[in-house]
Every structure is written in C-alpha cells, then in structure tokens.
Design a protein around this motif. Structure first.
Motif: not given
Length: 243
Positions: A174-189
């Motif tokens: 959470v500390l890193e998430e609040n301080d930088m640009s981030c993205l979330t991905i879901g990979v298929v297999g």
C-alpha cells in the motif's frame, strides 16, 4: 514517505524485497463447504475470501440470458480492512469500478456459453487491504470458480506493478501503491494474453512495455502457486475417496 525510502540505493524496498520479487502468497480452496466453491487468498497482508454459488437457476426473470450464464459480482470491503476504518457503500465509485472490472474480466474468462439460462453468483469479502486488492480479489475469484467446477479457459492470475523512477516494482504494497504510477493485470494461464488491464495513473509510454513484461512474469508465478493448491486439494480428495 519519500521516494528514496521506498526503494533504497542498494535495490531493496521497504519490506526487504527486490524489484521483481512477489510478496508472500498463500491460498486455500474449499474453505466454505456450504457454498459450491470458495477460496481464501493472502497476497502480502491483503486478505480476501470468495464464495461462489451456481451455476443455478436465476431467482428473477430479468437475470435470464438465453445463450449464456450471467455472472453477478457482490463486493464487500470490511470497515476494519484499513487503519482508517472507512466503510464503503455499494454505490462508492471505487467499488463500482472494481465490480465492473471483475465482471468484464470473468465474463470473458468463463465458458459461460456452456451454462445458458443460469446465474453464477460471486461473493467477495475483503478482510485486509495492503495494496494490490484488485489483484488479490481476482485470484480469489479464479480459485473459487475452479472449486465450484465452473469451466474456464484457463487460470486468471493477477498482480500489480509500478514504476519507481526508471525501475518497475512488482506486486506493490500500500505504501508503494500510494506513491507511484501503477497498473493491475490479469494474465490468462501461461500465455501473454491479458484478461484484465487497469491503469490507475498516468504511466510513461516508453516504460509501459517493460512494466507489462515484469507483471506477466509475476502473473505466471502466481498461476503456478494457485495450480499447486488446486492439485494438492484434488489429491487430498482422491486419497479420501480411495481410503
């Protein structure tokens, strides 16, 4: 915290990990036998329970789709999941965004055409938030659907990644998430196909490809950990039947 404290000159993050290391990942399936499928996932200090009912006959006619199953997501984030003890309503903008993202992800990942005129009800409970909550929920839903015997094209393994100056950091807390640009991905297999990609902030285009490569590799490692749990649970059930 300052950016320097998040990533030291020695290449260590606040929790002692290197840039490409995952947090501790622990998962269990069939945690709530009263449901058709269930799971519990810890990703770092983020903790999520997921329970699935269905495929079943929808209680209302408006929920009937003649050609495929309808997937209904119900999200609940506990007020004690963060230090602020903030209670989120179902109409919270962030809740609606996550709900829509998850519904779209699993509408494409589940072989819903095999279950026409049915409803698959997915109930997600967030117990603790310490970054990458959307990724943790995605992994919990994948495991609960597998436990329920719902046909999927493959695992959807999710992870977050951020950019600190020039360095991609995998699986943000959470500390890193609040301080930088981030993205979330879901990979298929084990492929490089993405079932989900959510970019929360602006990210330089020349950094995006490298960040995606790191995230996909991390997603593959999470997929292997989830697969280990599914196979272990399956072996336990077989041994009980044969004993």
């Amino acid at each position: 915290m300052s950016r320097l404290e998040l990533y030291s000159p020695e290449g260590l993050r606040v929790d002692g990990r290197r840039w490409n290391e995952l947090r501790r990942f622990d998962c269990k399936i069939n945690t709530h036998p009263a449901f058709d499928g269930s799971s519990y996932v810890e990703q770092g200090n983020s903790k999520v329970i997921c329970m699935v009912r269905g495929p079943m006959e929808p209680p209302m006619r408006s929920q009937v789709n003649q050609t495929q199953a309808v997937i209904e997501m119900n999200l609940n984030i506990a007020s004690f999941s963060t230090l602020q003890r903030r209670k989120r309503s179902k109409n919270d903008k962030r809740m609606i965004e996550m709900k829509t993202t998850l519904e779209r992800t699993f509408e494409q990942s589940v072989m819903s055409h095999l279950y026409p005129r049915t409803l698959i009800e997915v109930n997600v409970q967030v117990l603790a938030q310490d970054g990458a909550v959307l990724a943790t929920m995605t992994n919990a839903i994948t495991l609960a659907l597998i436990d329920a015997g719902v046909a999927m094209y493959d695992y959807v393994s999710a992870v977050s990644v951020g950019i600190h100056d020039q360095t991609p950091l995998l699986d943000l807390n959470v500390l890193e998430e609040n301080d930088m640009s981030c993205l979330t991905i879901g990979v298929v297999g084990k492929s490089e196909k993405l079932a989900m990609l959510l970019l929360e902030d602006k990210m330089p285009l020349d950094k995006l490809e490298n960040a995606l490569a790191v995230a996909i590799a991390g997603g593959h490692r999470i997929r292997d950990l989830m697969d280990d749990e599914v196979r272990s649970h399956g072996n336990q059930r077989v041994s009980k039947l044969t004993s």
